[in-house]
Each structure stands twice: as structure tokens, then as C-alpha cells.
Design a protein around this motif. Structure first.
Motif, PDB file in Angstrom:
ATOM      1  N   LEU A 133      14.976  -0.799  11.640  1.00  0.00           N
ATOM      2  CA  LEU A 133      15.164  -1.560  10.408  1.00  0.00           C
ATOM      3  C   LEU A 133      16.394  -2.458  10.490  1.00  0.00           C
ATOM      4  O   LEU A 133      16.344  -3.644  10.135  1.00  0.00           O
ATOM      5  N   ALA A 134      17.500  -1.901  10.970  1.00  0.00           N
ATOM      6  CA  ALA A 134      18.750  -2.655  11.009  1.00  0.00           C
ATOM      7  C   ALA A 134      18.651  -3.898  11.891  1.00  0.00           C
ATOM      8  O   ALA A 134      19.315  -4.907  11.634  1.00  0.00           O
ATOM      9  N   LEU A 136      10.199   0.271   0.182  1.00  0.00           N
ATOM     10  CA  LEU A 136       8.851   0.028   0.692  1.00  0.00           C
ATOM     11  C   LEU A 136       8.386   1.169   1.591  1.00  0.00           C
ATOM     12  O   LEU A 136       7.247   1.651   1.478  1.00  0.00           O
ATOM     13  N   LEU A 137       9.253   1.620   2.482  1.00  0.00           N
ATOM     14  CA  LEU A 137       8.911   2.745   3.350  1.00  0.00           C
ATOM     15  C   LEU A 137       8.582   3.988   2.539  1.00  0.00           C
ATOM     16  O   LEU A 137       7.604   4.703   2.819  1.00  0.00           O
ATOM     17  N   VAL A 176       7.917   9.121   7.471  1.00  0.00           N
ATOM     18  CA  VAL A 176       8.574   7.847   7.738  1.00  0.00           C
ATOM     19  C   VAL A 176       8.981   7.808   9.208  1.00  0.00           C
ATOM     20  O   VAL A 176       9.891   8.518   9.639  1.00  0.00           O
ATOM     21  N   THR A 177       8.286   6.982   9.980  1.00  0.00           N
ATOM     22  CA  THR A 177       8.538   6.880  11.417  1.00  0.00           C
ATOM     23  C   THR A 177       8.776   5.415  11.787  1.00  0.00           C
ATOM     24  O   THR A 177       8.540   4.507  10.985  1.00  0.00           O
ATOM     25  N   ARG A 178       9.208   5.214  13.019  1.00  0.00           N
ATOM     26  CA  ARG A 178       9.385   3.845  13.515  1.00  0.00           C
ATOM     27  C   ARG A 178       8.062   3.106  13.501  1.00  0.00           C
ATOM     28  O   ARG A 178       8.008   1.909  13.200  1.00  0.00           O
ATOM     29  N   GLU A 220       4.692  -1.252  11.225  1.00  0.00           N
ATOM     30  CA  GLU A 220       3.471  -1.700  10.532  1.00  0.00           C
ATOM     31  C   GLU A 220       3.804  -2.454   9.247  1.00  0.00           C
ATOM     32  O   GLU A 220       3.245  -3.522   8.961  1.00  0.00           O
ATOM     33  N   LEU A 221       4.724  -1.903   8.469  1.00  0.00           N
ATOM     34  CA  LEU A 221       5.061  -2.501   7.202  1.00  0.00           C
ATOM     35  C   LEU A 221       5.794  -3.818   7.349  1.00  0.00           C
ATOM     36  O   LEU A 221       5.526  -4.767   6.622  1.00  0.00           O
ATOM     37  N   LEU A 222       6.732  -3.895   8.292  1.00  0.00           N
ATOM     38  CA  LEU A 222       7.488  -5.122   8.466  1.00  0.00           C
ATOM     39  C   LEU A 222       6.623  -6.255   9.020  1.00  0.00           C
ATOM     40  O   LEU A 222       6.881  -7.412   8.742  1.00  0.00           O
ATOM     41  N   ARG A 223       5.590  -5.904   9.770  1.00  0.00           N
ATOM     42  CA  ARG A 223       4.685  -6.936  10.258  1.00  0.00           C
ATOM     43  C   ARG A 223       3.904  -7.562   9.113  1.00  0.00           C
ATOM     44  O   ARG A 223       3.466  -8.721   9.199  1.00  0.00           O
ATOM     45  N   LYS A 224       3.696  -6.818   8.037  1.00  0.00           N
ATOM     46  CA  LYS A 224       2.913  -7.317   6.913  1.00  0.00           C
ATOM     47  C   LYS A 224       3.754  -8.117   5.917  1.00  0.00           C
ATOM     48  O   LYS A 224       3.213  -8.764   5.032  1.00  0.00           O
ATOM     49  N   THR A 225       5.075  -8.042   6.063  1.00  0.00           N
ATOM     50  CA  THR A 225       5.944  -8.714   5.092  1.00  0.00           C
ATOM     51  C   THR A 225       6.523 -10.012   5.666  1.00  0.00           C
ATOM     52  O   THR A 225       6.421 -10.276   6.847  1.00  0.00           O
TER      53      THR A 225
END
Length: 225
Positions: A184-185, A201-202, A213-215, A220-225
Motif C-alpha cells: 500500500l505504501a 476500502l480493504l 486482508v492480504t497483499r 486486486e482492489l488497487l487495480r480497480k481504482t
């Protein structure tokens, strides 16, 4: 026979506790000036101080620490009322949060600043930015605000950003490992708001999907945002 559609798990935004004590304040170069201001009280250079910084920078946290030390009452700039100013200063100290041009009673703030000086009271005002002269209609107030000492909180450095992610996860009772924090950082905007939003969001998606909550989930989530 057609297969059944699996029901989608709903995620509920449950309240989570965020501690605003001194022990839970994350120190770093970005907020050192703000913390020094709180520690210096009552030896302030002025009875009224202005603490500015971006969203989520810790202004409310620092104000809460100072309010505990000084016995200060708290209000928002929007709620400040001319008639209620004397009562607001009854303890000799007041926090006025979230000063935004055009969203507060200028006469009430001017009266507050005058009364604080007359009574020897302390006022800590927080804002995202120091109000520009052109944004204040009342000339005398404009002059007073321009003369206030301003203490600025800066965007977080890498170390503080990582610490913020860990704290926001702890506030939500999320168990995360170093891989999640590092991922995340290194990929979110270096800001307090971005760290808070990413953790929120996580949390919501992990609950909705019934996954830890895993890497991998973070990716997956950051790719969608």
C-alpha cells in the motif's frame, strides 16, 4: 435445472474506535511543528494560534490532546455563534475546528479573538489552509487573521505513511502483515486521506468477500481504482 445464484455477502459500515490520546499520536517530521506547539502550551507566542494542514494530517488529534491538557471546550467554526462566544470561552481555552472561508460567522470569530485577548484565554483554530486576505470580508478580522502565527502540518514522509496504514488498520481491528503495508505504501498517493481511504476500502471489501486482508486482495482492489 438452472443453478442457484449465490447470495452476495453484504458489508456493513460498523463504527470503529479511533483513539485521540497523546500515546496514539504518530510523530514524524511532517507534524513535529504541530506537536511542539501543543507541548509548548501555555508558553505560546500568541493567545490565538492557527494550526493548518491537509485532510487527515492530525489537526483534530492534536487539538484533542491540547484540549485535554488545557481543559478546553471544542466547537466547529461553522457552529460559532456571536451570542455564545462568552460561554465558549468559559474555561479559558477553546478549540475552533475546520475554519473555511465563507462558512463561518465573521463577527462571531472577531468577537472571540477580541474576548480571548481581553480575558487572557487561549484559542486553537484548525484549518486546511490559512485564510487568504481576499476571502475575509470583515476588514478588522482580516487583519487579525493575517497576524496570527501559523503552524503547518506537512504531507507524510514514507515512514509516517507506513505508520498511518498500520494505525488505521489497528483502529479497525484488521490483522495485516508487512507485505500489505509495504504494498500500500508504495502504490497509494502519499497523503493522509489516501492512507485512510485505502484501509477503509480493504476493510469493507474483505468483509464483503469473506477474505482476509492480504497483499493479493490489496493488489486486486488497487487495480480497480
Amino acid at each position: 435445472m438452472a443453478g442457484r445464484v449465490q447470495p452476495r455477502q453484504l458489508a456493513f459500515a460498523l463504527p470503529h474506535a479511533e483513539s485521540l490520546t497523546r500515546d496514539d499520536f504518530l510523530e514524524g517530521p511532517a507534524n513535529a511543528a504541530g506537536l511542539a506547539l501543543i507541548d509548548a502550551w501555555p508558553e505560546w507566542p500568541n493567545r490565538v494560534m492557527l494550526l493548518v494542514g491537509p485532510e487527515g494530517a492530525g489537526k483534530s488529534h492534536l487539538a484533542s490532546i491540547w484540549a485535554e491538557q488545557a481543559g478546553a471546550r471544542s466547537t466547529t467554526a461553522r457552529a460559532l455563534d456571536l451570542a455564545a462566544v462568552p460561554a465558549a470561552l468559559a474555561t479559558g481555552a477553546l478549540v475552533v475546528e475546520d475554519l473555511k472561508p465563507g462558512e463561518f460567522d465573521e463577527r462571531a470569530l472577531f468577537h472571540l479573538m477580541n474576548l480571548a485577548r481581553e480575558d487572557g484565554a487561549f484559542v486553537l483554530i484548525t484549518a486546511r489552509a490559512a485564510p487568504a486576505a481576499a476571502e475575509i470580508e470583515l476588514r478588522d478580522l482580516r487583519s487579525r487573521l493575517r497576524a496570527l502565527p501559523v503552524i503547518s502540518l506537512l504531507p507524510p514522509d514514507d515512514g509516517l505513511l507506513r505508520a498511518l496504514i498500520v494505525k488505521f488498520c489497528a483502529d479497525r481491528q484488521l490483522a495485516v502483515d508487512e507485505a500489505v503495508v509495504s504494498y500500500l505504501a508504495s502504490r497509494i498517493e502519499r497523503s493522509y486521506a489516501a492512507a485512510r481511504q485505502a484501509v477503509a476500502l480493504l476493510d469493507s471489501e474483505a468483509l464483503r468477500l469473506g477474505r482476509p486482508v492480504t497483499r493479493a486482495l490489496a493488489a486486486e482492489l488497487l487495480r480497480k481504482t
